[in-house]
Design an enzyme around this catalytic site. Structure first.
Site, mmCIF file in Angstrom:
data_model
loop_
_atom_site.group_PDB
_atom_site.id
_atom_site.type_symbol
_atom_site.label_atom_id
_atom_site.label_comp_id
_atom_site.label_asym_id
_atom_site.label_seq_id
_atom_site.Cartn_x
_atom_site.Cartn_y
_atom_site.Cartn_z
ATOM 1 N N ARG A 1 38.005 40.457 37.370
ATOM 2 C CA ARG A 1 38.910 39.476 36.765
ATOM 3 C C ARG A 1 38.279 38.820 35.543
ATOM 4 O O ARG A 1 38.978 38.328 34.661
ATOM 5 C CB ARG A 1 39.302 38.413 37.795
ATOM 6 C CG ARG A 1 38.154 37.630 38.352
ATOM 7 C CD ARG A 1 38.560 36.627 39.424
ATOM 8 N NE ARG A 1 37.401 35.970 39.995
ATOM 9 C CZ ARG A 1 36.754 34.959 39.441
ATOM 10 N NH1 ARG A 1 37.163 34.474 38.278
ATOM 11 N NH2 ARG A 1 35.704 34.420 40.031
ATOM 12 N N CYS B 1 31.194 40.423 44.649
ATOM 13 C CA CYS B 1 30.990 40.141 46.074
ATOM 14 C C CYS B 1 31.473 41.306 46.925
ATOM 15 O O CYS B 1 30.741 41.821 47.774
ATOM 16 C CB CYS B 1 31.698 38.844 46.455
ATOM 17 S SG CYS B 1 30.954 37.382 45.690
#
Length: 206
Positions: free
Chosen positions: A86, A139
């Site tokens: 993102r 992550c």
């Protein structure tokens, strides 16, 4: 029993990442823990994480990450084979719609006892939830790579990922943004380690 605990460098304009402090604290507190900080770079994080996994060959791996905006410690249940950044990583790269491992499974489930970890955190007064999305940034990337290594090489024996909120000092200029004390985050991750240790020990006795 060897436990690999990883955190990340700061990213996204923040000047700190509480996972670094958590890793440092628990590496000092728990003799079995080997702590490593991963760069927020898809290329360099892959290289470092895979090397550390091969060097340490841990029994347990718990990867940590910061999740801005979350109110609770989130114990992740699934990692997907997808990079869809993102924001750019710290090297300025922003890959989208790419697999983490070409030809790898679509997803892996965490193998640490996620529900038991959340319940034990709650018993100790720590806000915690099960989460079904680790995102598609670094992550999820670290979680997937760790579980893929476990599936293909046999180490770590069990693994998972935990997201933590901002700490209070990080939200002084961020209105309406939740936070949690660093002490509580450290306590929560320590509980996760202890529960994972107990689960692995019990499984080896069967």
């Amino acid at each position: 029993m060897k436990i690999l605990l990883t955190g990340f460098e700061p990213f996204g304009g923040d000047d700190k990442n509480p996972t670094m402090d958590i890793v440092e604290a628990l590496s000092e507190r728990i003799p079995e823990v080997v702590g490593e900080i991963l760069p927020v770079s898809f290329k360099r994080a892959r290289e470092k994480l895979l090397k550390v996994l091969d060097d340490v060959r841990p029994d347990i791996t718990i990867n940590l990450g910061l999740a801005p905006g979350r109110t609770h410690i989130s114990v992740e249940r699934v990692a997907v084979n997808m990079i869809d950044a993102r924001i750019p990583d710290n090297d300025g790269e922003q890959p989208k719609d790419e697999p983490i491992v070409e030809g790898g499974p679509a997803a892996y489930f965490a193998t640490i006892p996620t529900r038991e970890i959340v319940e034990e955190m709650k018993k100790n007064g720590i806000p915690a939830v099960l989460s079904y999305t680790a995102g598609t940034y670094l992550c999820n990337f670290a979680m997937y790579l760790t579980l893929h290594t476990s599936a293909t090489k046999g180490y770590p024996k069990i693994a998972g990922f935990i997201h933590v909120p901002y700490t209070p000092d990080q939200v002084l200029e961020k209105k309406n943004t939740p936070s949690m004390s660093l002490d509580l985050e450290i306590k929560g991750v320590e509980i996760a380690i202890r529960v994972a240790q107990s689960a692995l020990h019990s499984s080896q006795l069967r």
